[in-house]
Scaffold this motif. Structure first.
Motif, mmCIF file in Angstrom:
data_model
loop_
_atom_site.group_PDB
_atom_site.id
_atom_site.type_symbol
_atom_site.label_atom_id
_atom_site.label_comp_id
_atom_site.label_asym_id
_atom_site.label_seq_id
_atom_site.Cartn_x
_atom_site.Cartn_y
_atom_site.Cartn_z
ATOM 1 N N CYS A 32 2.054 20.337 23.264
ATOM 2 C CA CYS A 32 2.272 19.007 22.709
ATOM 3 C C CYS A 32 3.731 18.593 22.895
ATOM 4 O O CYS A 32 4.636 19.355 22.564
ATOM 5 C CB CYS A 32 1.902 18.997 21.226
ATOM 6 S SG CYS A 32 2.310 17.458 20.397
ATOM 7 N N PHE A 34 5.333 16.550 21.231
ATOM 8 C CA PHE A 34 5.965 16.200 19.969
ATOM 9 C C PHE A 34 6.240 17.408 19.078
ATOM 10 O O PHE A 34 7.242 17.470 18.410
ATOM 11 C CB PHE A 34 5.096 15.189 19.218
ATOM 12 C CG PHE A 34 4.764 13.973 20.040
ATOM 13 C CD1 PHE A 34 5.749 13.024 20.312
ATOM 14 C CD2 PHE A 34 3.496 13.784 20.563
ATOM 15 C CE1 PHE A 34 5.465 11.904 21.086
ATOM 16 C CE2 PHE A 34 3.202 12.671 21.330
ATOM 17 C CZ PHE A 34 4.192 11.723 21.595
ATOM 18 N N CYS A 35 5.320 18.400 19.055
ATOM 19 C CA CYS A 35 5.495 19.492 18.090
ATOM 20 C C CYS A 35 5.408 20.879 18.734
ATOM 21 O O CYS A 35 5.517 21.885 18.043
ATOM 22 C CB CYS A 35 4.455 19.377 16.980
ATOM 23 S SG CYS A 35 2.804 19.870 17.514
ATOM 24 N N CYS A 46 -1.016 16.947 20.810
ATOM 25 C CA CYS A 46 -2.084 17.562 20.025
ATOM 26 C C CYS A 46 -2.724 16.470 19.167
ATOM 27 O O CYS A 46 -2.121 15.402 18.974
ATOM 28 C CB CYS A 46 -1.539 18.697 19.160
ATOM 29 S SG CYS A 46 -0.509 18.153 17.799
ATOM 30 N N CYS A 49 -0.643 15.043 16.077
ATOM 31 C CA CYS A 49 0.493 14.207 16.496
ATOM 32 C C CYS A 49 -0.002 12.874 17.046
ATOM 33 O O CYS A 49 0.585 11.828 16.791
ATOM 34 C CB CYS A 49 1.356 14.916 17.541
ATOM 35 S SG CYS A 49 2.351 16.235 16.831
HETATM 36 ZN ZN LIG Z 1 1.749 17.983 18.215
#
Ligand SMILES: [Zn+2]
Ligand SMILES: [Zn+2]
Length: 252
Positions: A32, A34-35, A46, A49
């Motif tokens: 992902c 973002f995370c 994911c 997110c």
């Molecule tokens: Zn994520």
């Protein structure tokens, strides 16, 4: 070595690790963006997110001005009731805030292609989730003026337009800027409209229904000027599309 002289090294090391983490997140498929969690399939995000992104779910159907969810979906906003925009409708899937704003800034001002790829995929995914395809026959983007393109070194709208056109199997038309205008940032809506009046030209005739694509939609003044240029070349239905809308851009 004393603790005080070692501390900056430790901080530097930690920053390097953080930077590496970020670089890995941006460059590793299967994770992902973002995370850093592992993702299923080829998507660079994911599910949690993706769901937590700043989705623009309640908007004026004409100009995409954000508004409370309690307002009816088909009702134009006060501004559009007073003065209809030149374009016919708009579709903007995100609000310009949080992770989306960060992605756009990375893409636009730091020319990070990976951020552009994530935005492109988010846009295509949002289109898929929308009810039915957009009824358009071509995509139109505005070129940056050569001087601004040289300063920035990257024309992000053209980059996005080319890939959107390829993904949707539509022809791409380009509007050229006839003159350079001062930056739009910080200007009122009326000032923005004066600033961009008759500054675009589309070189060839357009099909009936076109999609005008931009990265961020603020008051829509640039897009209105572009819409006029599209109509001069025969477009009868102009839909505006941008990645994100700036919330509460103007008082109604
Ligand atoms: Zn994520
Ligand atoms: Zn409106």
């Amino acid at each position: 070595m004393t603790i005080s002289s070692g501390y900056p090294l430790l901080v530097k090391g930690r920053r390097l690790v953080e930077r590496l983490d970020r670089t890995l997140a941006w460059s590793m498929p299967g994770y992902c963006s973002f995370c850093l969690a592992g993702t299923a399939g080829n998507r660079p995000w994911c599910e949690p997110c993706f769901r937590a992104l700043s989705w623009h779910t309640s908007a004026c159907p004409l100009c995409s001005e954000p508004r409370p969810a309690s307002v009816s979906g088909s009702m134009p906003c006060g501004y559009c009731l007073r003065q209809r925009p030149n374009f016919d409708d708009s579709w903007v899937p995100f609000l310009y805030e949080g992770e989306i704003a960060q992605l756009i800034q990375r893409f636009k001002f730091r020319a990070e292609r990976r951020a552009g790829q994530v935005l492109l995929q988010l846009m295509l995914q949002a289109l898929e989730l929308r009810h039915g395809p957009l009824p358009v026959q071509a995509i139109v983007t505005a070129d940056l003026h050569v001087r601004r393109a040289r300063e920035r070194g990257f024309d992000q709208t053209l980059w996005l337009g080319r890939r959107m056109a390829r993904a949707l199997d539509l022809p791409l038309y380009r509007a050229t800027r006839l003159r350079l205008t001062p930056t739009q940032r910080g200007l009122s809506r009326a000032a923005r409209q004066r600033n961009v009046r008759r500054i675009y030209h589309v070189r060839s005739p357009l099909p009936d229904a076109v999609l005008l694509l931009d990265d961020v939609m603020t008051t829509g003044a640039t897009l209105e000027a572009l819409s006029r240029a599209c109509r001069e070349q025969g477009a009868r239905h102009v839909t505006v599309c941008a990645l994100a809308r700036t919330p509460a851009a103007r008082a109604i």
